[in-house]
Design an enzyme around this catalytic site. Structure first.
Site, mmCIF file in Angstrom:
data_model
loop_
_atom_site.group_PDB
_atom_site.id
_atom_site.type_symbol
_atom_site.label_atom_id
_atom_site.label_comp_id
_atom_site.label_asym_id
_atom_site.label_seq_id
_atom_site.Cartn_x
_atom_site.Cartn_y
_atom_site.Cartn_z
ATOM 1 C CG ASP A 9 -1.737 1.229 1.393
ATOM 2 O OD1 ASP A 9 -2.398 1.616 0.426
ATOM 3 O OD2 ASP A 9 -1.696 1.822 2.500
ATOM 4 C CG ASP A 11 -1.871 7.339 0.593
ATOM 5 O OD1 ASP A 11 -0.872 7.526 -0.124
ATOM 6 O OD2 ASP A 11 -3.034 7.645 0.264
ATOM 7 C CG ASP A 182 -2.362 2.552 6.449
ATOM 8 O OD1 ASP A 182 -3.167 3.374 6.956
ATOM 9 O OD2 ASP A 182 -2.278 2.387 5.226
#
Length: 265
Positions: A9, A11, A182
């Site tokens: 991922d 961000d 996250d």
């Protein structure tokens, strides 16, 4: 031997902020958004840093994106990102993520960034950090302008779908692959591989990681990227791609947060 990959991922996993919210200032300077959107974008960035964006927010961002970017000139967006990419992104790349990317590449694994932000913002960041490919949201273009329609939305289960398609194309054995994220919304992405990792996880993802025994990593050292990249190979992605989708997604999140706040008052 089957090939393997490491899926990241973007961000709060590779970079410390939202890629969708990072380009507010240069887009304001380019006349694409107004001052009010820039100010609210700074607030939205703060909210995102604390709690991330949930599924409802992302859906609203997608809808607002379609209406907002219709008619934007692609060449202008490319020029803006080419001039500001390193200034904006270099200081917010996690040192730990760059190190981990290098370790995977040294082990012979491809590195793939999987993000709901637009391909136009994800691709050049991928090139900066040495990714081999990116899977990201794509907008429709016609006559050099954005139509406002979304061709592919890479989010939630869509991330897992895109990973499976790429694995079939490249011959990856997903049971031997790695994934890092996250957000609890990326649970399908993490479930798709044999080696899932929660990075800076939100509360819901941390709970799932604990229940399932997934390792939890903490990335906190954001340093200028160019000092770290001498040993990494550039990605195959086009470094001068546009960032329209990311900027519009930022405006969508701002709109949603403002609407939710007014609804509570």
């Amino acid at each position: 031997m089957a090939r393997a990959a490491a899926f990241f991922d973007l961000d709060k996993t590779i970079i410390a902020k939202s890629s969708a919210l990072a380009f507010g200032k240069p887009f304001y300077q380019g006349g694409l958004i107004n001052r009010r959107a820039v100010v609210r974008g700074a607030y939205a960035q703060f909210v995102f840093a604390l709690s991330g964006a949930d599924e409802d927010q992302m859906d609203r961002m997608r809808d607002y994106l379609q209406a907002m970017c219709a008619g934007w000139d692609v060449a202008q967006i490319r020029e803006i990102v080419g001039e500001t990419l390193h200034e904006i992104i270099d200081p917010i790349v996690y040192d730990e993520a760059v190190t981990l990317i290098g370790e995977h590449k040294a082990a012979g694994r491809d590195v793939v960034i999987v993000s709901s932000s637009g391909f136009e913002v994800v691709a050049p960041i991928g090139a900066m950090v040495g990714a081999d490919d990116v899977l990201a949201t794509r907008m429709v273009e016609q006559d050099g302008k954005y139509t406002g329609e979304i061709e592919t939305y890479i989010y939630g289960p869509g991330k897992a779908d895109a990973m499976r398609a790429l694995a079939e194309q490249r011959g990856y054995d997903l049971s031997e692959c790695y994934a890092y994220s996250d957000s609890v919304t990326d649970t399908p992405m993490l479930e798709e591989v044999g080696h899932p990792f929660a990075v800076n996880p939100d509360r819901a993802l941390r709970r799932i990681a604990t229940e399932r025994g997934w390792p939890v990593l903490v990335f906190s050292n954001a340093v200028p990227l160019r000092a770290r990249l001498s040993g990494l190979r550039p990605a195959n992605s086009t470094a001068t791609a546009t960032v329209a989708v990311g900027a519009v997604a930022a405006t969508g999140l701002v709109w949603y947060l403002a609407k939710r706040r007014s609804g509570r008052s």
